[in-house]
Design a protein around this motif. Structure first.
Motif, PDB file in Angstrom:
ATOM      1  N   HIS A  61      83.034 -86.952 -14.700  1.00  0.00           N
ATOM      2  CA  HIS A  61      82.082 -87.671 -13.863  1.00  0.00           C
ATOM      3  C   HIS A  61      81.305 -88.686 -14.675  1.00  0.00           C
ATOM      4  CE1 HIS A  61      78.087 -88.074 -11.672  1.00  0.00           C
ATOM      5  NE2 HIS A  61      78.974 -88.639 -10.895  1.00  0.00           N
ATOM      6  N   VAL A  62      81.385 -89.937 -14.235  1.00  0.00           N
ATOM      7  CA  VAL A  62      80.551 -91.019 -14.745  1.00  0.00           C
ATOM      8  C   VAL A  62      80.200 -91.876 -13.544  1.00  0.00           C
ATOM      9  CG1 VAL A  62      80.350 -93.020 -16.260  1.00  0.00           C
ATOM     10  CG2 VAL A  62      81.698 -91.051 -17.004  1.00  0.00           C
ATOM     11  N   GLU A  63      78.920 -92.061 -13.263  1.00  0.00           N
ATOM     12  CA  GLU A  63      78.544 -92.916 -12.136  1.00  0.00           C
ATOM     13  C   GLU A  63      79.097 -94.322 -12.341  1.00  0.00           C
ATOM     14  OE1 GLU A  63      74.404 -93.013 -11.320  1.00  0.00           O
ATOM     15  OE2 GLU A  63      74.324 -90.950 -10.576  1.00  0.00           O
ATOM     16  N   LEU A  64      79.440 -94.975 -11.229  1.00  0.00           N
ATOM     17  CA  LEU A  64      80.055 -96.299 -11.311  1.00  0.00           C
ATOM     18  C   LEU A  64      79.227 -97.260 -12.156  1.00  0.00           C
ATOM     19  CD1 LEU A  64      82.159 -98.387 -10.527  1.00  0.00           C
ATOM     20  CD2 LEU A  64      80.959 -98.697  -8.347  1.00  0.00           C
ATOM     21  N   GLY A  65      77.909 -97.225 -11.988  1.00  0.00           N
ATOM     22  CA  GLY A  65      77.069 -98.140 -12.749  1.00  0.00           C
ATOM     23  C   GLY A  65      77.123 -97.928 -14.241  1.00  0.00           C
ATOM     24  N   ALA A  66      77.630 -96.770 -14.697  1.00  0.00           N
ATOM     25  CA  ALA A  66      77.700 -96.457 -16.127  1.00  0.00           C
ATOM     26  C   ALA A  66      79.125 -96.482 -16.662  1.00  0.00           C
ATOM     27  CB  ALA A  66      77.079 -95.085 -16.390  1.00  0.00           C
ATOM     28  N   VAL A  67      80.098 -96.888 -15.857  1.00  0.00           N
ATOM     29  CA  VAL A  67      81.500 -96.838 -16.288  1.00  0.00           C
ATOM     30  C   VAL A  67      81.754 -97.775 -17.461  1.00  0.00           C
ATOM     31  CG1 VAL A  67      83.848 -97.502 -15.621  1.00  0.00           C
ATOM     32  CG2 VAL A  67      82.515 -95.973 -14.150  1.00  0.00           C
ATOM     33  N   ALA A  68      81.332 -99.026 -17.363  1.00  0.00           N
ATOM     34  CA  ALA A  68      81.626 -99.982 -18.438  1.00  0.00           C
ATOM     35  C   ALA A  68      81.024 -99.548 -19.772  1.00  0.00           C
ATOM     36  CB  ALA A  68      81.153-101.380 -18.043  1.00  0.00           C
ATOM     37  N   PRO A  69      79.751 -99.143 -19.831  1.00  0.00           N
ATOM     38  CA  PRO A  69      79.195 -98.704 -21.126  1.00  0.00           C
ATOM     39  C   PRO A  69      79.894 -97.483 -21.708  1.00  0.00           C
ATOM     40  CG  PRO A  69      77.436 -99.155 -19.558  1.00  0.00           C
ATOM     41  CD  PRO A  69      78.717 -99.185 -18.788  1.00  0.00           C
ATOM     42  N   ALA A 129      61.770 -84.938  -8.588  1.00  0.00           N
ATOM     43  CA  ALA A 129      63.052 -84.256  -8.795  1.00  0.00           C
ATOM     44  C   ALA A 129      64.157 -84.834  -7.933  1.00  0.00           C
ATOM     45  CB  ALA A 129      62.898 -82.762  -8.497  1.00  0.00           C
ATOM     46  N   GLY A 130      63.803 -85.637  -6.936  1.00  0.00           N
ATOM     47  CA  GLY A 130      64.814 -86.096  -5.985  1.00  0.00           C
ATOM     48  C   GLY A 130      65.349 -87.483  -6.232  1.00  0.00           C
ATOM     49  N   SER A 131      64.970 -88.118  -7.333  1.00  0.00           N
ATOM     50  CA  SER A 131      65.362 -89.509  -7.569  1.00  0.00           C
ATOM     51  C   SER A 131      66.602 -89.605  -8.446  1.00  0.00           C
ATOM     52  CB  SER A 131      64.208 -90.278  -8.221  1.00  0.00           C
ATOM     53  OG  SER A 131      63.076 -90.293  -7.381  1.00  0.00           O
ATOM     54  N   GLY A 132      67.559 -90.408  -8.011  1.00  0.00           N
ATOM     55  CA  GLY A 132      68.738 -90.676  -8.819  1.00  0.00           C
ATOM     56  C   GLY A 132      68.630 -92.034  -9.493  1.00  0.00           C
ATOM     57  N   SER A 133      69.751 -92.539  -9.976  1.00  0.00           N
ATOM     58  CA  SER A 133      69.774 -93.842 -10.626  1.00  0.00           C
ATOM     59  C   SER A 133      69.600 -94.943  -9.582  1.00  0.00           C
ATOM     60  CB  SER A 133      71.081 -94.030 -11.387  1.00  0.00           C
ATOM     61  OG  SER A 133      72.193 -93.894 -10.509  1.00  0.00           O
ATOM     62  N   GLU A 155      75.412 -89.034  -8.761  1.00  0.00           N
ATOM     63  CA  GLU A 155      75.252 -87.656  -9.224  1.00  0.00           C
ATOM     64  C   GLU A 155      75.100 -86.681  -8.065  1.00  0.00           C
ATOM     65  OE1 GLU A 155      74.781 -84.132 -11.075  1.00  0.00           O
ATOM     66  OE2 GLU A 155      75.480 -85.998 -12.036  1.00  0.00           O
ATOM     67  N   ASN A 156      74.284 -87.044  -7.056  1.00  0.00           N
ATOM     68  CA  ASN A 156      74.078 -86.110  -5.956  1.00  0.00           C
ATOM     69  C   ASN A 156      75.353 -85.900  -5.145  1.00  0.00           C
ATOM     70  OD1 ASN A 156      73.583 -88.886  -4.943  1.00  0.00           O
ATOM     71  ND2 ASN A 156      73.208 -87.870  -3.003  1.00  0.00           N
ATOM     72  N   GLU A 157      76.186 -86.929  -5.047  1.00  0.00           N
ATOM     73  CA  GLU A 157      77.461 -86.785  -4.340  1.00  0.00           C
ATOM     74  C   GLU A 157      78.403 -85.863  -5.111  1.00  0.00           C
ATOM     75  OE1 GLU A 157      78.859 -90.754  -2.340  1.00  0.00           O
ATOM     76  OE2 GLU A 157      77.896 -91.252  -4.251  1.00  0.00           O
ATOM     77  N   TYR A 158      78.478 -86.087  -6.411  1.00  0.00           N
ATOM     78  CA  TYR A 158      79.352 -85.265  -7.255  1.00  0.00           C
ATOM     79  C   TYR A 158      78.926 -83.807  -7.218  1.00  0.00           C
ATOM     80  CZ  TYR A 158      81.925 -83.743 -11.436  1.00  0.00           C
ATOM     81  OH  TYR A 158      82.764 -83.081 -12.304  1.00  0.00           O
ATOM     82  N   ALA A 159      77.621 -83.564  -7.281  1.00  0.00           N
ATOM     83  CA  ALA A 159      77.116 -82.202  -7.290  1.00  0.00           C
ATOM     84  C   ALA A 159      77.443 -81.474  -5.988  1.00  0.00           C
ATOM     85  CB  ALA A 159      75.611 -82.198  -7.528  1.00  0.00           C
ATOM     86  N   THR A 160      77.481 -82.212  -4.890  1.00  0.00           N
ATOM     87  CA  THR A 160      77.738 -81.603  -3.581  1.00  0.00           C
ATOM     88  C   THR A 160      79.156 -81.069  -3.470  1.00  0.00           C
ATOM     89  OG1 THR A 160      76.094 -83.023  -2.529  1.00  0.00           O
ATOM     90  CG2 THR A 160      77.751 -82.038  -1.096  1.00  0.00           C
ATOM     91  N   GLY A 161      80.115 -81.720  -4.125  1.00  0.00           N
ATOM     92  CA  GLY A 161      81.490 -81.246  -4.075  1.00  0.00           C
ATOM     93  C   GLY A 161      82.439 -82.194  -4.779  1.00  0.00           C
ATOM     94  N   HIS A 162      83.209 -81.680  -5.746  1.00  0.00           N
ATOM     95  CA  HIS A 162      84.146 -82.512  -6.499  1.00  0.00           C
ATOM     96  C   HIS A 162      85.400 -81.702  -6.823  1.00  0.00           C
ATOM     97  CE1 HIS A 162      81.401 -80.580  -9.441  1.00  0.00           C
ATOM     98  NE2 HIS A 162      82.525 -80.343 -10.110  1.00  0.00           N
ATOM     99  N   LEU A 201      86.981 -77.350  -3.672  1.00  0.00           N
ATOM    100  CA  LEU A 201      85.959 -78.185  -4.321  1.00  0.00           C
ATOM    101  C   LEU A 201      85.006 -77.316  -5.118  1.00  0.00           C
ATOM    102  CD1 LEU A 201      85.032 -80.754  -1.514  1.00  0.00           C
ATOM    103  CD2 LEU A 201      86.657 -81.029  -3.406  1.00  0.00           C
ATOM    104  N   GLU A 202      84.542 -77.869  -6.229  1.00  0.00           N
ATOM    105  CA  GLU A 202      83.487 -77.233  -6.995  1.00  0.00           C
ATOM    106  C   GLU A 202      82.159 -77.939  -6.686  1.00  0.00           C
ATOM    107  OE1 GLU A 202      84.521 -77.592 -11.094  1.00  0.00           O
ATOM    108  OE2 GLU A 202      85.794 -75.805 -11.081  1.00  0.00           O
ATOM    109  N   THR A 203      81.065 -77.209  -6.821  1.00  0.00           N
ATOM    110  CA  THR A 203      79.735 -77.782  -6.661  1.00  0.00           C
ATOM    111  C   THR A 203      78.958 -77.588  -7.948  1.00  0.00           C
ATOM    112  OG1 THR A 203      78.839 -75.737  -5.765  1.00  0.00           O
ATOM    113  CG2 THR A 203      79.719 -77.324  -4.181  1.00  0.00           C
ATOM    114  N   ARG A 204      77.878 -78.361  -8.057  1.00  0.00           N
ATOM    115  CA  ARG A 204      77.033 -78.253  -9.244  1.00  0.00           C
ATOM    116  C   ARG A 204      75.597 -78.433  -8.813  1.00  0.00           C
ATOM    117  NH1 ARG A 204      78.303 -82.332 -13.932  1.00  0.00           N
ATOM    118  NH2 ARG A 204      77.046 -83.820 -12.759  1.00  0.00           N
ATOM    119  N   ARG A 205      74.755 -77.497  -9.193  1.00  0.00           N
ATOM    120  CA  ARG A 205      73.338 -77.584  -8.852  1.00  0.00           C
ATOM    121  C   ARG A 205      72.596 -78.416  -9.883  1.00  0.00           C
ATOM    122  NH1 ARG A 205      71.782 -74.439  -4.782  1.00  0.00           N
ATOM    123  NH2 ARG A 205      73.132 -72.739  -4.107  1.00  0.00           N
TER     124      ARG A 205
END
Length: 454
Positions: free
Chosen positions: A390-398, A225-229, A377-384, A450-454
């Protein structure tokens, strides 16, 4: 009687989040554990201490950097590595229980599969007293390394293997045994950890949240459950380490100077341009189509994430920037087609008729358009910022063409990844995209919610 106090010298790559170690064997020799590709720091440290690097030890086939063991072998070191890794270059292959006699000290291989199938942890003992465990990715500070970097169908079996490795091989060691992990805070090989990079068996037994799992199933569920991209170059470096990276020499060859007039032909032949200047300099004027990745410790990770591996690279640097650091980070993650660094400045590029663009910078306090947050994702969820996309940098071009039209501002923690995102969007034909200087912390510091997301 114990004769040796273990005090390894740590070499920390802050960008990749990894540590390698130099161990003084007490007889004029040293060994290095999990060296990164640039052997210069290890050779320099050994020279200062009047030591000869006799051994270089690998815990596993690394996915996040190319090993420096071949570079050290070129200076006379013997490579010690897991036999199960199938390494094709000269080394001594070890299996579980095999020992290396170091003249009073003994290095024993412990099979600890999980992070990778062939993973070995190395237990260093002085006589019959264990003094240190070089745990690679099997045990980290408050964490363990992820098991999903090999293949989807191996992720859960490796997680279960890691549980057994911990219970049967590592947590049977005395509490006072020092633990020296390879992966640490900032590594994509690990779930987020604190900033400490070494620990002890006892500390981890008492404080590691994953080790608090009451059974194997709970451990596996929490770990997965703790792994991101993670960067796509992770999927190719294991094999390059197995086959053997080329020996480049220490230090690495310097970048050659490229005149502005020579750039069009290089680009026409397939070269990609990477602008490593600070955000403000890039925004004021940059080559159209260049990929912006400001030079900092994380430069290599984002280069590996976003730049094609099979195309040669031309770098754009500001006067005074460290070209050797650019080359070091690029070579460390396997980019060896480095054509050089562009000379001159915006005026010289304009005189050479190179196409230029500029990008607007927006202060975080005065954002006047929709926000695209490109953090993980974990950074965004903590506070935005409320309402931000939200699109992670690695997924921006696609995902560039799926974003709403009109003005847009990209945001990260400070501005570097936001600049990279704009350069990707500009290459996809987007205009009117600005870079936010600052991030959610600054927004909140000036009274924003800031908003958070679980």
């Amino acid at each position: 009687m114990t004769r040796h106090t273990l005090a390894p010298v740590a070499f920390v790559d802050e960008g990749l989040g990894n540590s390698s170690y130099l161990v003084d064997l007490g007889d004029g020799r040293a060994l290095i554990v999990d060296p990164a590709r640039d052997a210069t720091p290890y050779l320099a440290a050994a020279d200062r201490a009047a030591l000869t690097i006799a051994f270089t030890v690998e815990t596993h086939l690394h996915a996040d950097f190319l090993t420096g063991s071949r570079e050290l072998a070129a200076h006379g070191a013997t490579v010690v590595a897991p036999r199960a890794g199938g390494i094709e270059w000269p080394h001594r292959g070890f299996d579980h229980g095999d020992e290396l006699d170091l003249g009073g000290l003994v290095l024993q291989a412990l099979a600890t599969p999980g992070h990778t199938p062939e993973h070995l942890s190395w237990l260093l003992s002085d006589g019959d007293r264990p003094v240190g465990l070089f745990s690679g990715g099997a045990l980290l500070v408050d964490a363990v390394a992820r098991t999903d970097l090999i293949a989807p169908d191996q992720t859960e079996p490796l997680a279960r293997a890691l549980w057994r490795s911990l219970q049967e091989r590592i947590l049977t060691l005395p509490d006072d045994v020092a633990v020296y992990p390879t992966h640490g805070a900032g590594s994509f090989c690990a779930a987020p950890t604190n900033g400490e990079r070494t620990t002890t068996i006892g500390r981890e037994r008492a404080a590691n949240p994953l080790l608090a799992a009451p059974d194997e199933d709970t451990f596996v569920a929490r770990l997965l459950a703790g792994s991101g991209s993670f960067p796509p170059y992770f999927l190719r470096l294991r094999e390059r380490n197995r086959v053997g990276p080329d020996v480049l020499g220490s230090p690495f060859p310097p970048l050659r100077a490229i005149a502005p007039g020579d750039l069009p032909a290089l680009v026409g032949a397939g070269a990609q341009v990477v602008d490593a200047r600070p955000v403000a300099a890039w925004a004021a004027g940059h080559l159209r189509g260049a990929l912006a990745i400001p030079l900092r410790p994380q430069f290599g990770s984002w280069l590996g994430w976003l730049a094609a591996e099979d195309r040669p690279l031309v770098f754009v640097l500001e006067p005074g920037q460290d070209a050797r650091e650019v080359a070091r980070q690029a070579h460390t993650i396997g980019y060896d087609q480095l054509l050089g660094a562009l000379t001159g400045d915006v005026d010289a590029w304009r005189a050479a008729a190179l196409p230029l663009d500029s990008t607007e910078l927006v202060d975080v306090r005065t954002i006047d358009r929709p926000v695209l947050d490109v953090r993980q994702e974990n950074e965004y969820a903590t506070g935005h910022i409320p309402g931000s996309m939200h699109v992670e940098l690695g997924a921006v071009a696609p995902n560039a063409h799926a974003l709403p039209g009109g003005p847009l501002a990209t945001m990260c923690g400070h501005g570097e990844r936001a600049a990279t995102a704009v350069s990707l969007l500009e290459r996809e034909g987007r205009t009117g995209v600005a870079v936010v200087i600052g991030g959610p912390d600054e927004w909140a510091g000036h009274g924003g919610r800031l908003e958070t997301r679980r």
